[in-house]
Design an enzyme around this catalytic site. Structure first.
Site, PDB file in Angstrom:
ATOM      1  NE  ARG A 134      -0.594   1.618   3.806  1.00  8.23           N
ATOM      2  CZ  ARG A 134       0.556   2.195   4.143  1.00  8.23           C
ATOM      3  NH1 ARG A 134       1.634   1.501   4.432  1.00  8.23           N
ATOM      4  NH2 ARG A 134       0.653   3.509   4.190  1.00  8.23           N
ATOM      5  CB  ALA A 150       0.491   7.297  -3.222  1.00  5.71           C
ATOM      6  NE  ARG A 197      -6.461   0.593  -1.912  1.00  8.32           N
ATOM      7  CZ  ARG A 197      -5.850   1.278  -0.933  1.00  8.32           C
ATOM      8  NH1 ARG A 197      -4.539   1.179  -0.764  1.00  8.32           N
ATOM      9  NH2 ARG A 197      -6.538   2.073  -0.138  1.00  8.32           N
ATOM     10  CG  ASP A 224      -3.378   7.933  -1.028  1.00 10.62           C
ATOM     11  OD1 ASP A 224      -3.394   8.441   0.105  1.00 10.62           O
ATOM     12  OD2 ASP A 224      -2.926   6.799  -1.258  1.00 10.62           O
ATOM     13  CG  ASN A 227      -3.065  11.472   2.611  1.00  9.32           C
ATOM     14  OD1 ASN A 227      -2.488  10.589   1.958  1.00  9.32           O
ATOM     15  ND2 ASN A 227      -2.729  11.773   3.848  1.00  9.32           N
ATOM     16  CE  LYS A 228      -5.274   5.459   4.413  1.00  4.85           C
ATOM     17  NZ  LYS A 228      -6.023   4.518   3.555  1.00  4.85           N
TER      18      LYS A 228
END
Lengths: 359, 359
Positions: free
Chosen positions: A50, A52, A84, A235, A245-246
């Protein structure tokens, strides 16, 4: 890292891709070997690999793996790119390797010719460039870190997601080496706890002063004046500077603005997607409720409880103090500056334009 | 609740206090029986019994238990009041029962006289008044809930923390019965997951439309326009209207302000501490790192990782749209309005002053 996050295996052990299974950390350092693209896609989907930049590298190696196995390379590439949806680096890495394969005479039927080795060389090049980008981001970003900095970070952005030392975490390491890091605050990053599991693991290995906190506690840390800088990865970055992003990142950006704390994002230019005009154009992956209502297989909510579980959120450019890339710093975050700097690899912007922005 | 959060046992089974062990929910409905004050204090410390109003009830019953056992009542009361530092209701309930005990002829040496029964009657009265306060808060708070409301809540504020239907959750239930609740968003509330474990359990039993989310995802829900009202409880309210509540509450208040969403707190007047002039005067309990770095006994961060783990945070009155009490609604939240309404039981404010504020 003593154990690399991703390693290519040549024959006779390969062709295959070895991954450090990030779902097992920090309890166990387990290696997963992907001998074909479906295995790699499964590893990507379940987040064994995982982050980016690393997804870009993994995607490129996946194309090489398909080519060297004699699989249908275009079909494998399409499947990989779709594994993804949010991190643009994945499809970017896949596209790069696919282009190298095609340019070297690869074709759909799996007759590799020089295509396989060309795709493999491209993947290795992407990994090497990512390591160089990490070092460059660390250098550019260090200028934004004050002495005695107490930095709050979210999710995981170190060597586990990179061919080098990572994105935001590379800057944190540079600050530590420069004697400027007083404290690293690590958001645990629910639901998958990448902060508690992975960033704390990397911080401990690097000997950084650090502590983990529940994501909801970040606001009170800021109110107490204990945070000088919020530093995260990304990301995907849209053309207007919106940062996906997260999940939880946007929350930090709002809190940072409220408390007058700079909010800085670090990401390689491969994260910039000029085809996405703004944040609304970035697809946000919705993940299963089980990630929220169970933990380590144990239920933490009544069986069958619904959950809202977006993997990412989107921070508007107005809340982002600066974006650090390997080509320099985007500040202020405007569409024009993003285009010049973030889109440089796509637009071949001249170096002087880059320097203009960096100042 | 089919199983009450707290129940007094008379002889021959008692004197004792039965508690539904909230650390075991939702997986198991386990009863803990506390036959003496040290057992009750341990249950309070490990959060088997928790929530501001219920802690007041538990504290009062604890004094009655000490008196009826012939223990040193003043020493037991002091220990109980200190078991957790932030929720003022605990020491308030202890003080009320101790005063009733003393007024009925109780003394330090444990010769109870009429003191024990008087303390017990006072504890039962506190529980009954809390149930009435829940109903009154529900009535007052309902006026703040728009039709089709999507309400976001944090931590757990229902029957598990109350002699009645709770604080914020009582309003949510009233909104549901009035047909105004379109969706309840439940913050999971790390580190101890009171939202995922307890509020989801209560929401399911009540048949509310609900979903759980990671605390970090609340901001993106608000950005999506999916939250009409944030509604929480409080553990202590200072004289200026500062609200101490479960960590993460202040984060929601900042986010609500940024997104133009009302942020409403519901709490009985026993939660108001006029001796604390402002938020800085409220002690915030720091809890062990293990709550953050383990979950259900499983490590989720490397062994020995430090954690920042405040149990509560403090929201300044400027971010609080309204405070709902059993005596009416404090809006705007100013020191003057808090004093008139929130301090009513202490100051014996005349009913007309209360009505003035309520309008």
């Amino acid at each position: 890292m003593s154990i690399p996050a991703l390693r290519w295996l040549d024959p006779p052990a390969g062709p295959a891709i070895e991954l450090l299974d990030q779902t097992r950390l920090p309890a166990r350092e387990e290696i997963v070997t992907c001998a074909d693209v479906p295995a790699l896609i499964e590893a990507i989907r379940r987040l064994a690999v995982r982050g980016a930049p690393l997804l870009g590298i993994a995607g490129a190696y996946g194309v090489a793996l398909a080519a060297l196995r004699g699989d249908d390379v275009r079909a494998a590439a399409a499947d990989l790119a779709a594994a993804r949806p949010t991190a643009v680096n994945l499809s970017w890495g896949v596209s790069r390797a696919l282009a190298a394969w095609a340019a070297a005479g690869g074709n759909c039927a799996g007759g590799a010719g020089g295509g396989g080795p060309a795709a493999l060389a491209e993947a290795a090049d992407i990994a090497a460039r990512d390591a160089a980008a990490s070092a460059a981001m660390a250098g550019h970003g260090l200028a934004l870190v004050p002495p005695g900095a107490r930095i709050l970070t979210h999710c995981n952005t170190g060597a586990l997601v990179s061919g080098g030392e990572g994105t935001a975490f590379a800057i944190i390491l540079a600050a530590h080496r420069a004697g400027r890091l007083a404290q690293l605050w690590v958001d645990e990053t629910r639901p998958l706890l990448q902060g508690a599991r992975l960033t704390a693991y990397e911080a401990r290995r690097a000997g950084l002063p650090h502590a983990v906190l529940a994501d909801g506690a970040a606001a009170s840390l800021m109110a107490a004046g204990a945070v000088d800088l919020v530093l995260t990865g990304a990301d995907r970055i849209a053309a207007d500077g919106s940062v996906a992003n997260k999940v939880g990142t946007y929350s930090l950006a709002v809190l940072a603005r409220h408390h007058g704390v700079p909010f800085v994002v670090a990401a390689p230019v491969s994260t910039v997607d000029l085809d996405a005009p703004d944040g609304a154009a970035i697809p946000v992956e919705q993940r299963p409720a089980t990630e929220v209502i169970t933990l380590g297989g144990q239920p933490i909510a009544p069986d069958g409880t619904d959950a809202y579980n977006p993997a990412f959120d989107v921070t508007p450019p107005s809340l982002v103090t600066a974006i650090v890339t390997e080509r320099g710093v985007i500040q202020p975050v405007t569409a024009g500056n993003v285009r010049v700097l973030g889109g440089a690899t796509l637009l071949a912007a001249p170096p002087d334009a880059v320097s203009d922005v960096e100042r």
